[in-house]
Structures are given as structure tokens and as C-alpha cells.
Write an enzyme that holds these catalytic residues in place. Sequence first.
Site, PDB file in Angstrom:
ATOM      1  N   ASP A  43       0.848  -1.193   0.000  1.00  0.00           N
ATOM      2  CA  ASP A  43       0.000   0.000   0.000  1.00  0.00           C
ATOM      3  C   ASP A  43       0.884   1.244   0.000  1.00  0.00           C
ATOM      4  OD1 ASP A  43      -2.914   1.058   0.594  1.00  0.00           O
ATOM      5  OD2 ASP A  43      -1.511   2.238   1.797  1.00  0.00           O
ATOM      6  N   TYR A  48       3.633   9.867   0.585  1.00  0.00           N
ATOM      7  CA  TYR A  48       4.552   9.239   1.540  1.00  0.00           C
ATOM      8  C   TYR A  48       6.020   9.501   1.154  1.00  0.00           C
ATOM      9  CZ  TYR A  48       0.335   6.579   2.860  1.00  0.00           C
ATOM     10  OH  TYR A  48      -0.927   6.196   3.237  1.00  0.00           O
ATOM     11  N   LYS A  77      -2.166   6.363  -4.089  1.00  0.00           N
ATOM     12  CA  LYS A  77      -3.221   7.346  -3.809  1.00  0.00           C
ATOM     13  C   LYS A  77      -2.904   8.700  -4.447  1.00  0.00           C
ATOM     14  CE  LYS A  77      -3.582   4.932   0.557  1.00  0.00           C
ATOM     15  NZ  LYS A  77      -2.195   4.649   0.993  1.00  0.00           N
ATOM     16  N   HIS A 110      -6.940  10.191  -2.083  1.00  0.00           N
ATOM     17  CA  HIS A 110      -6.392  10.053  -0.731  1.00  0.00           C
ATOM     18  C   HIS A 110      -7.272  10.714   0.342  1.00  0.00           C
ATOM     19  CE1 HIS A 110      -2.261   9.411   1.365  1.00  0.00           C
ATOM     20  NE2 HIS A 110      -3.248   9.169   2.198  1.00  0.00           N
TER      21      HIS A 110
END
Length: 316
Positions: A43, A48, A77, A110
Site C-alpha cells: 500500500d 509518503y 493514492k 487520498h
Amino acid sequence: MEKLNFDNGDKIDIIGLGTWKSESEEIKNAIHAALDTGYRHIDCAYVYGNESAIGEALQEYFSNNDLKREDIWLTSKLWNTAHLPKHVKPALQETLDALQTDYLDLYLMHWPVAFQPDLKGFPSDSDDFLSLNEAPLLDTWEAMLQLKHDGLIKHAGVSNFSEKKLRLLIDKASERPEMNQIELHPYLQQDDMLDFAKAKDIRLTAYSPLGSKDRIPQMKAPDEPSLLENEVIKSIADKHEATPAQILIKWAIDRKTVVIPKSTNPDRLRQNIASLKVELDETDHQKIRELDKHFRYVHGKFFETEDGKYENIFDE
Ligand code: A2P
């Protein structure tokens, strides 16, 4: 590995590797250790900041092992700066390039929140946001569905959506989301959302299943409760000769939600995937049911604005 089905017959592993808060330097070893241990679902998210490192690690692994891209499930996302329809495809392309792949298995919106496209970092005031009139969720969503028709993503979904916002897409969009990734754990059980999602054939993914204790201090309340140190969870773990993390992960699996515990530590990666072997009984489930207190570790207040452009992100 237990799996959840999609309508077209695709199957997602019920345990995925969470990568939020994994530093680029440590994620490479973590990906190798995770794949060695049997993880086949990763994921990711643009925000990130580690998708390039993940892409490199995957390529390296594929070159040295008998494993191909098609053996892995990759989720990513769309970040909040790319909600305007013209930005959706370029944003996906950036993620595909970083992950060194030409498709995603699942792409999620997201947050139900839009930022100014040129914003770097996180917003500091209301001007940094686009309102939902300027960037309607429905328009972003239809642009994401187009990616599916273009063959760039196999499935489309959302994250951090309330029932109210899901209803908007279900009622107005050409297709409903196939997944909603939300915070779920014994302190935030959200049974109403589970019932609603089941009725509408929307799968759920549980994020922060272990309480995300490695969040940056600014995201933490000083007195927040610890899931891993909860006495009830610990006693159930002792009873099954398991660890608290394994109880939390198996609880999510028993509720038929995908679960994405994050770890970069090989021993804990192994421990987490071994949760599948734990068998919780009805007494355990009853005790865990009583822990619910609707507590959010990721409260979303950081996306609310004083002028009301964004408020009550979770509609509760
Ligand atoms: P680490 O990466 O050093 O293993 P969440 O998945 O809820 O975001 O939680 C992630 C946090 O939980 C990280 O700090 C991670 O640390 C830690 N963690 C992951 N697996 C375990 C485990 N089996 N036992 C204890 N802590 C764990």
C-alpha cells in the site's frame, strides 16, 4: 493468504504492507524482507515520499527472484494537489514512473480535500485549499474512472470518505468506488460504515491498525491511548500465545476488512503476517467490541479551515 474479491474476479490479499512513515532508506530492505516473507500487496501513496525507493526495490527483487509485477498488488493514492481533472492523469503517471510500473491494481483518492495545485508541503491557511466548488469530488472521481477505462489502473476507490461522501459518488457518479480506505481499529470500530459498505458492495481497508505510534509528534495528542499496550488486547494475546499486534491484525481480518500494518522490521513483518494463524473466539471478539470509543489517531483537523471552506471532514 486470505483474499477479498472484486466484482471482475480480481483478488486482493487481505494483509498488505503499509508504507506510510517508512523512510526511503529503510523501505528497500523492508520490501525485500516483506516479499521474502510472503507479502504480495503493498500500500503506497504519492505523499509518503518513498515511491521511488519502493519502485527500485521491486525492480531489484524482480531481477533476482522468480517474481513478476503481476504477482504483486500495488495500491497508490492521488494527492490533494491533483484534484483538478486535468491533473489526475499526470499525477498517476508520476506515481507509475516512481514505482516503475505501467499500471496500478488500485488507485485511491487520498482525501476528500483539494489543495492549490502548486502547493508545496502542507497548507498553512485557507488560501492554500481549493474549495469543493472549485474542485468538486465528483469531477476528480470521474477523472479517476477514466484512468480505469484507459487501462492504467485496474480498480478505483477512495480514502477517508464518510458515508455521506460515499453516497454522493454512489448516487451521482458513473461508477461507485470499489474501496474505501479508512482508519479502523478497536478504538474506532465504525460498525455503521462496515454495514453501509457491505450493503453497497464497497470493500474497506483498515489503516493505522496498530495505532500508528510512529507518527510525527505534531500529529499526536499528548494523552492518546495505546492500542498495543491495551490490557484487554494484551490478555487476549497471552491467551493465544500471540502478540498484541497479531490480535489487532486478526481482528481486522475477521471483520473482512483489508488491513495494512506498517513495519520496516523483518521480525515484525513476519510476526504480522503470521497473524493469520491466530484464531479469535466469540469471547475475544466481545471483549474487543467493548473497547470502541470512536477515537481517531488521524483526526483530520489539519485539513479544516477557520473560514469553513473545509470543516468536519468525517461528517460526524
Ligand atoms: P516498526 O516499523 O519499527 O516495526 P500502523 O500500522 O498502525 O501505522 O503502526 C505502525 C507502527 O507499529 C510502527 O511504529 C511500527 O514500527 C509498529 N509495529 C509494526 N508491527 C509491530 C508489531 N508486530 N509489534 C509492535 N509494533 C509494531
